[in-house]
Write a protein that holds these residues in place. Structure first.
Motif, PDB file in Angstrom:
ATOM      1  N   LEU A 221       0.721  -1.227  -0.057  1.00  0.00           N
ATOM      2  CA  LEU A 221       0.084  -0.151   0.098  1.00  0.00           C
ATOM      3  C   LEU A 221       0.993   1.218  -0.009  1.00  0.00           C
ATOM      4  N   THR A 224       0.598   4.427  -2.394  1.00  0.00           N
ATOM      5  CA  THR A 224      -0.623   4.405  -3.378  1.00  0.00           C
ATOM      6  C   THR A 224      -1.575   5.552  -2.586  1.00  0.00           C
ATOM      7  N   TYR A 225      -2.536   6.038  -3.357  1.00  0.00           N
ATOM      8  CA  TYR A 225      -3.529   6.718  -2.938  1.00  0.00           C
ATOM      9  C   TYR A 225      -4.226   6.212  -1.557  1.00  0.00           C
ATOM     10  N   LEU A 226      -4.650   4.829  -1.868  1.00  0.00           N
ATOM     11  CA  LEU A 226      -5.434   4.252  -0.896  1.00  0.00           C
ATOM     12  C   LEU A 226      -4.905   4.235   0.416  1.00  0.00           C
ATOM     13  N   GLY A 227      -3.486   4.182   0.409  1.00  0.00           N
ATOM     14  CA  GLY A 227      -2.726   4.181   1.625  1.00  0.00           C
ATOM     15  C   GLY A 227      -2.743   5.311   2.368  1.00  0.00           C
ATOM     16  N   LEU A 230      -6.294   6.009   3.732  1.00  0.00           N
ATOM     17  CA  LEU A 230      -6.701   5.389   4.947  1.00  0.00           C
ATOM     18  C   LEU A 230      -6.103   5.904   6.092  1.00  0.00           C
TER      19      LEU A 230
END
Lengths: 365, 360
Positions: A221, A224-227, A230
């Motif tokens: 992750l 990454t943007y997701l990381g 979150l």
């Protein structure tokens, strides 16, 4: 009595005006500098855009005085000064000033006159250079030119938006669900879990960075943007849940009960009734979180830079720019202003909600 | 709430449940596919940004939706039992993963050596409180805490009171508050510019030279005062916060109280000390706590303006350097734990207030 009151008002207004001026000058200086040409920034302060009494070249040139040893102090028009002083410019006392241009042997004296003047050359070139990342030409003092690479802040700007928008909406959604659950549902562990929320309000996020990065590396992750979404969600959740709980638990009970009698499920009540009613609280937290994420440096530094160079956000780019080109103020001022535009617009548009959020909020970790 | 009927109550069907379960799995699969696509595809940045925002926000909403769909298809008593966990579960899980558990994990790390292979007990903590550079950081943080908080709260109070009586309250408050919207990195740039060595660039040196003084490298060579110049940046940023809260508290004081005091002939100073301050004490405490915590964690301003050099080291920068630049996980973690311990009193206070305030 009346006179005294008026004088007191004058003093209050005056003192406040001075403080406000002091508070505003730094921002104004940055903004003004960012639209001045590079040469002007290097040679004169941004405050010279204000009309002031200054030395203005008359264009007139005088030959160097003859018949004096030039390694001794030189006398011109009755004023004696060394060569170095003449090069700096010497005031003749009659409203004119002479500046020695050129070398000790060859050169001339340029005549300056004291006049009202203001530096009024403005340009948007600095913005072009920091945003577009193209190469541009710099004319050096010795007449040569150098090509210099600009900075691609446009990409970082987009990254900041891509990071900030979901990192604002996702925690709100998750916190609103949780706040509803804590307010209107009964389940085992409810009290204990909410105590966890309150306890985590002030925990410094530094505590989490290393373990989370370890997890991110193994989950791929990292970078990454997701990381980063979150991470910001996790760090913003205690305050979000706490604020929204305070609001949602205060909504009138009858409202919900009548909805339940009509056969609505918790989910429907939440989506159709509670969310629309909570808009003021949601907006307060949204602006809070938006500014926090947009302005964040540390969290992105850890979770974005160590994984992915292209994912850099504005704060990271600008901090890097300070390190690499700390004296290129024409770039730095424009870059800093680019990073400030969005939060300032958001701030002025939603100031009311922001203030409300601040009041309701306790302390954030 | 046990006897509230939901639609799924009457019409439990194993087929629908299966379909709902399938929907949950499909959503997960779809979102994972989207994640991989966004990570690996070479599409333009603008398109990636747009898709990512839609994917992220839509994905979270979709997960709640299908999760709820599944739970409502369960037999009624299971719906009632599980639905609360759909609502609070994600938040609790994220809080546990991102804040609660890391506290323990970081504490464990702090008992190990640089690459976490050897148990060394409290040696890292010993280093934290004896190493010269760390002592410098701790004492600087103390300076930040005392001077920074005093100036922030002092200016906040002063401006709140002046604004309350002035003719341009709204404008003044907006402008003082504005720096709150600026990042600490941006503020670092602004103030580095103000303090620049060149009197043709830096306003401070221009003023000093204009008054016949000598230009100074304020941020590097004027030690130990350079710490103060960094603190000014924080004061500039945070005074707006203090002002807004204090101003609201002052406006909350009943007018009759102030009028009565004035009628009794009390001067403004006496009114301030005897009426205003006691009435806003709670707010002042909140503001002071918040600003103190803020100063403890100060990082960006120092990092951008001096990088912690020239005697301006602080805990936040030390943490970053040890953990990431030097890769010393043990030492870095010990510093983070020290930060945590510093806020524990506030945490306890918050919990006490919480349990006092409502029967939860």
């Amino acid at each position: 009595m009346h006179v005294m009151k008026r004088r007191a008002l004058w003093m209050v207004n005056g003192a406040l005006f001075i403080i406000v001026l002091l508070w505003t000058i730094p921002t104004i200086g940055l903004l003004v500098s960012s639209i001045r040409p590079r040469d002007d920034i290097q040679s004169s302060g941004w405050w010279t855009v204000v009309p002031h009494l200054g030395w203005v070249s008359t264009g007139e040139q005088r030959p160097l005085p003859e018949g004096q040893t030039r390694d001794q102090p030189i006398t011109i028009d009755g004023v004696t000064a060394t060569y170095d002083e003449w090069r700096e410019g010497v005031d003749l006392g009659n409203g004119t000033r002479l500046v020695w241009v050129g070398t000790l042997r060859l050169g001339q004296l340029e005549v300056y006159r004291q006049e009202w003047t203001a530096s009024t050359r403005f340009t948007l070139d600095n913005y072009g250079q920091v945003l577009a990342g193209r190469e541009y030409e710099i004319r050096n003092t010795d007449g040569t030119t150098t090509m210099v690479q600009g900075d691609n802040l446009m990409g970082a700007f987009l990254n900041s938006l891509t990071v900030t928008i979901p990192a604002t909406i996702i925690p709100i959604l998750i916190a609103a669900f949780a706040a509803y659950g804590f307010s209107w549902m009964r389940f085992p562990g409810r009290r204990l879990l909410f105590i966890m929320v309150v306890a985590l309000l002030v925990v410094p996020l530094q505590i989490a960075l290393k373990p989370i990065l370890t997890d991110y590396v193994s989950l791929k992750l990292n970078g990454t943007y997701l990381g980063i979404w979150l991470a910001h969600t996790g760090f913003g959740l205690p305050l979000a849940t706490y604020l929204l709980y305070n609001y949602i638990s205060g909504l009138p009970r009858e409202l919900l009960e009548s909805a339940f009698i009509d056969g609505a499920s918790h989910f429907t009540v939440f989506v159709r009734l509670i969310l629309p009613l909570s808009v003021p609280a949601l907006a307060s937290f949204a602006i809070f979180q938006f500014l926090w994420v947009w302005n964040d440096y540390l969290v992105s530094l850890i979770f974005l830079s160590l994984g992915n160079q292209d994912a850099q956000v504005l704060t990271m780019r600008i901090a890097a720019l300070v390190g690499q080109r700390g004296q290129d103020w024409y770039l730095l001022t424009a870059a800093a202003f680019v990073s400030m535009v969005v939060p300032i617009v958001v701030f002025f548009a939603l100031q009311r909600y922001f203030v409300r959020g601040l009041m309701a909020g306790s302390v954030k970790g | 709430m046990e006897n509230i009927k939901t639609r799924s109550d009457d019409q439990f069907s194993i087929v629908e449940l299966g379909l709902a379960a399938l929907a949950v799995l499909a959503t997960f699969a779809f979102l994972y596919g989207g994640f991989v696509f966004l990570r690996d595809s070479g599409i333009s940045q603008i398109l990636t940004a747009l898709l990512a925002v839609v994917w992220g926000v839509g994905g979270v909403a979709a997960l709640y939706y299908v999760g709820n769909l599944f739970i409502e298809k369960l037999p009624h008593n299971w719906t009632v039992r599980l639905q609360p966990f759909l609502f609070v579960g994600p938040a609790v899980a994220l809080l546990a993963w991102y804040l609660a558990v890391p506290t323990v994990r970081t504490f464990a790390l702090s008992l190990y050596n640089a690459n976490s292979t050897e148990f060394i007990g409290l040696k890292n903590y010993q280093a934290v409180f004896t190493e010269r550079i760390m002592l410098e950081a701790l004492s600087n943080n103390l300076l930040w805490m005392i001077v920074g908080t005093t100036l922030t709260v002092g200016f906040g109070l002063l401006i709140a009171i002046l604004a309350d009586r002035s003719g341009f309250e709204k404008t003044a408050k907006s402008l003082i508050f504005l720096p709150m919207a600026i990042s600490m990195v941006g503020a670092g740039v602004i103030w580095k510019f103000i303090f620049d060595f060149n009197p043709n660039i830096g306003l401070v040196n221009a003023a000093v030279v204009g008054l016949g003084g000598e230009q100074q490298a304020w941020l590097s060579l004027v030690q130990p005062w350079n710490n103060l110049f960094l603190i000014i940046v924080m004061v500039w940023l945070q005074t707006g916060y203090a002002m807004v809260l204090i101003s609201a508290a002052i406006k909350g004081i009943p007018d009759e109280l102030l009028e009565a005091a004035r009628v009794d002939g009390a001067g403004e100073v006496l009114i301030f000390l005897r009426i205003i301050v006691p009435n806003i004490a709670g707010t002042l405490l909140t503001v002071i706590t918040t600003v103190v915590i803020f100063t403890l964690k100060i990082f960006d301003v120092v990092m951008v303006m001096t990088g912690g050099q020239f005697g301006t080291e602080v805990i936040g920068v030390r943490f970053y350097r040890e953990m990431w630049t030097n890769g010393n996980a043990g030492y870095g973690s010990a510093i983070a734990i020290v930060l945590l311990i510093a806020v524990v009193p506030v945490m306890i206070y918050n919990l006490r207030e919480f349990s006092k305030r409502r029967a939860f």
